[in-house]
Design an enzyme around this catalytic site. Structure first.
Site, mmCIF file in Angstrom:
data_model
loop_
_atom_site.group_PDB
_atom_site.id
_atom_site.type_symbol
_atom_site.label_atom_id
_atom_site.label_comp_id
_atom_site.label_asym_id
_atom_site.label_seq_id
_atom_site.Cartn_x
_atom_site.Cartn_y
_atom_site.Cartn_z
ATOM 1 N N GLY A 1 2.757 2.136 10.815
ATOM 2 C CA GLY A 1 3.694 3.250 10.703
ATOM 3 C C GLY A 1 4.417 3.581 11.994
ATOM 4 O O GLY A 1 5.076 4.613 12.094
ATOM 5 N N HIS B 1 -9.413 0.927 4.744
ATOM 6 C CA HIS B 1 -8.149 1.084 5.481
ATOM 7 C C HIS B 1 -8.388 1.973 6.709
ATOM 8 O O HIS B 1 -9.198 2.904 6.661
ATOM 9 C CB HIS B 1 -7.090 1.712 4.567
ATOM 10 C CG HIS B 1 -5.721 1.661 5.162
ATOM 11 N ND1 HIS B 1 -5.301 2.574 6.096
ATOM 12 C CD2 HIS B 1 -4.706 0.788 5.000
ATOM 13 C CE1 HIS B 1 -4.064 2.267 6.476
ATOM 14 N NE2 HIS B 1 -3.685 1.186 5.827
ATOM 15 N N SER C 1 3.705 -2.313 10.168
ATOM 16 C CA SER C 1 5.166 -2.376 10.348
ATOM 17 C C SER C 1 5.775 -3.714 9.922
ATOM 18 O O SER C 1 6.697 -4.198 10.571
ATOM 19 C CB SER C 1 5.544 -2.018 11.789
ATOM 20 O OG SER C 1 5.126 -0.699 12.109
ATOM 21 N N GLU D 1 -6.806 4.345 7.885
ATOM 22 C CA GLU D 1 -6.620 5.783 7.640
ATOM 23 C C GLU D 1 -7.877 6.393 7.031
ATOM 24 O O GLU D 1 -8.227 7.540 7.308
ATOM 25 C CB GLU D 1 -5.378 6.007 6.757
ATOM 26 C CG GLU D 1 -4.107 5.780 7.563
ATOM 27 C CD GLU D 1 -2.936 5.226 6.792
ATOM 28 O OE1 GLU D 1 -2.934 5.280 5.548
ATOM 29 O OE2 GLU D 1 -2.000 4.714 7.449
ATOM 30 N N GLY E 1 3.068 -1.161 4.241
ATOM 31 C CA GLY E 1 3.091 0.268 3.940
ATOM 32 C C GLY E 1 4.502 0.712 3.631
ATOM 33 O O GLY E 1 5.022 0.495 2.533
ATOM 34 N N GLY E 2 5.151 1.300 4.618
ATOM 35 C CA GLY E 2 6.478 1.907 4.445
ATOM 36 C C GLY E 2 7.482 1.066 3.671
ATOM 37 O O GLY E 2 8.144 1.562 2.754
ATOM 38 N N GLU F 1 -5.121 -5.151 10.375
ATOM 39 C CA GLU F 1 -4.095 -4.138 10.616
ATOM 40 C C GLU F 1 -4.388 -3.426 11.930
ATOM 41 O O GLU F 1 -5.203 -2.489 11.954
ATOM 42 C CB GLU F 1 -4.084 -3.108 9.482
ATOM 43 C CG GLU F 1 -3.787 -3.686 8.118
ATOM 44 C CD GLU F 1 -3.219 -2.626 7.178
ATOM 45 O OE1 GLU F 1 -2.122 -2.838 6.682
ATOM 46 O OE2 GLU F 1 -3.869 -1.593 6.976
ATOM 47 N N ASN G 1 0.866 -1.169 0.000
ATOM 48 C CA ASN G 1 0.000 0.000 0.000
ATOM 49 C C ASN G 1 0.908 1.225 0.000
ATOM 50 O O ASN G 1 1.526 1.538 1.014
ATOM 51 C CB ASN G 1 -0.894 -0.041 1.249
ATOM 52 C CG ASN G 1 -1.735 1.211 1.394
ATOM 53 O OD1 ASN G 1 -1.775 2.046 0.481
ATOM 54 N ND2 ASN G 1 -2.396 1.347 2.530
ATOM 55 N N TRP G 2 0.955 1.893 -1.132
ATOM 56 C CA TRP G 2 1.880 3.027 -1.271
ATOM 57 C C TRP G 2 1.329 4.308 -0.664
ATOM 58 O O TRP G 2 2.009 5.330 -0.644
ATOM 59 C CB TRP G 2 2.230 3.251 -2.751
ATOM 60 C CG TRP G 2 3.001 2.119 -3.377
ATOM 61 C CD1 TRP G 2 3.417 0.953 -2.765
ATOM 62 C CD2 TRP G 2 3.451 2.033 -4.730
ATOM 63 N NE1 TRP G 2 4.095 0.170 -3.662
ATOM 64 C CE2 TRP G 2 4.132 0.799 -4.878
ATOM 65 C CE3 TRP G 2 3.350 2.875 -5.851
ATOM 66 C CZ2 TRP G 2 4.699 0.397 -6.089
ATOM 67 C CZ3 TRP G 2 3.909 2.474 -7.054
ATOM 68 C CH2 TRP G 2 4.583 1.252 -7.157
ATOM 69 N N LYS G 3 0.079 4.269 -0.219
ATOM 70 C CA LYS G 3 -0.556 5.442 0.418
ATOM 71 C C LYS G 3 -0.356 6.689 -0.457
ATOM 72 O O LYS G 3 -0.329 6.558 -1.673
ATOM 73 C CB LYS G 3 -0.021 5.603 1.845
ATOM 74 C CG LYS G 3 -0.202 4.301 2.657
ATOM 75 C CD LYS G 3 0.051 4.445 4.127
ATOM 76 C CE LYS G 3 -0.169 3.100 4.808
ATOM 77 N NZ LYS G 3 -0.006 3.139 6.258
HETATM 78 P P1 13P Z 1 3.254 0.289 7.646
HETATM 79 O O1 13P Z 1 3.795 -0.989 7.022
HETATM 80 O O2 13P Z 1 3.976 1.514 7.179
HETATM 81 O O3 13P Z 1 3.150 0.179 9.120
HETATM 82 O O4 13P Z 1 1.758 0.479 7.075
HETATM 83 C C1 13P Z 1 0.866 -0.574 7.157
HETATM 84 C C2 13P Z 1 -0.351 -0.244 6.396
HETATM 85 O O5 13P Z 1 -1.122 0.613 6.787
HETATM 86 C C3 13P Z 1 -0.596 -0.956 5.130
HETATM 87 O O6 13P Z 1 -1.884 -0.717 4.667
#
Ligand code: 13P
Length: 251
Positions: free
Chosen positions: A173, A95, A213, A97, A234-235, A167, A9-11
């Site tokens: 994050g 998600h 993470s 967020e 994510g990251g 998640e 997920n590149w957000k």
């Molecule tokens: P991180 O891997 O940066 O913690 O993000 C997880 C995430 O929200 C994937 O959708």
């Protein structure tokens, strides 16, 4: 029998040019990965160009959200069939967020999941508890309500196009991954809940991903848990090397 899914997920990161460059770097690194489904989710504006760039590779394409209507006077929204048109096979829905910052609820998630499936997309449906909810021992009741609401009214056949991502919000994050046992415990809970709400065969076949993470150095432990069928990253998905290392968890 459950093919693992490693999804990035590149957000809200990367321009079109940067997104194309990232998949071009990633494609050869994952070319030999067998028995794993690899998905990336760039921003909307990069989708069709990334779709062109991943043609002929192992990489599948997801959007990060969608609307539930096919078309109409809904300024700013993107319909599932337009994501399909842009080359997506998957879409992330609900998600945390989006739930936290954009008013997403289980009701809107449910509408989006149904619309996505109807358009021929696979839905990656996200659930997860906050730190406060975990600390007050509400994890299971929160997850149960999210699963029940988000997946209400789905048929057994629909589940061929559903992946769940667990998640925990406190792990996203933050660098604080859920321990292998903490994640496994919730995954088992989700699978047995799906068994009760739908059917045992749906539960057995359902891929449940962990997100929060996930990094190259913790993916093996998570993936060794019997009910963890992949990762939503994510990251660490923003760099080809670390995402490829995660996708190679079984190597
Ligand atoms: P991180 O891997 O940066 O913690 O993000 C997880 C995430 O929200 C994937 O959708």
């Amino acid at each position: 029998m459950r093919i693992p899914v490693i999804a990035g997920n590149w957000k809200l990161f990367k321009t079109i040019h940067e997104s194309v460059a990232l998949v071009q770097e990633l494609a050869p690194l994952v070319a030999n990965s067998t028995g794993v489904e690899i998905v990336v989710a760039p921003v909307f504006t990069a989708l069709s160009r990334v779709a062109d760039a991943v043609k002929g590779s192992e990489i599948k394409l997801a959007a990060q959200d969608c609307y539930w209507e096919e078309e109409g006077a809904f300024t700013g929204e993107v319909a599932p069939k337009l994501l399909k048109d842009a080359g997506c096979s998957h879409v992330i829905i609900g998600h945390s967020e989006r739930r936290q910052y954009f008013g997403e609820t289980d009701i809107t998630v449910n509408r989006k999941v149904k619309a996505a499936i109807a358009a021929g997309l696979s839905a990656i449906v996200c659930v997860g508890e906050s730190l406060m909810e975990r600390e007050s021992e509400q994890t299971f009741s929160v997850i149960e309500a999210q699963i029940q609401g988000s997946l209400a009214g789905l048929t057994e056949a629909d589940f061929a196009h559903v992946v769940i991502a667990y998640e925990p919000v406190w792990a996203i994050g933050t660098g604080k991954t859920a321990s292998d046992a903490q994640a496994q415990e919730v995954h088992v809970f989700i699978r047995s809940l799906i068994g009760r709400l739908f059917s045992q065969s749906v539960a057995d076949a359902l891929r449940i991903l962990y997100g929060g993470s996930v990094k190259p150095d913790n993916v093996k432990g998570l993936m060794s848990q019997p009910d963890i069928d992949g990762a939503l990253v994510g990251g660490a998905s923003l760099k080809a090397e670390s995402f490829a290392a995660i996708a190679a968890f079984n190597g």
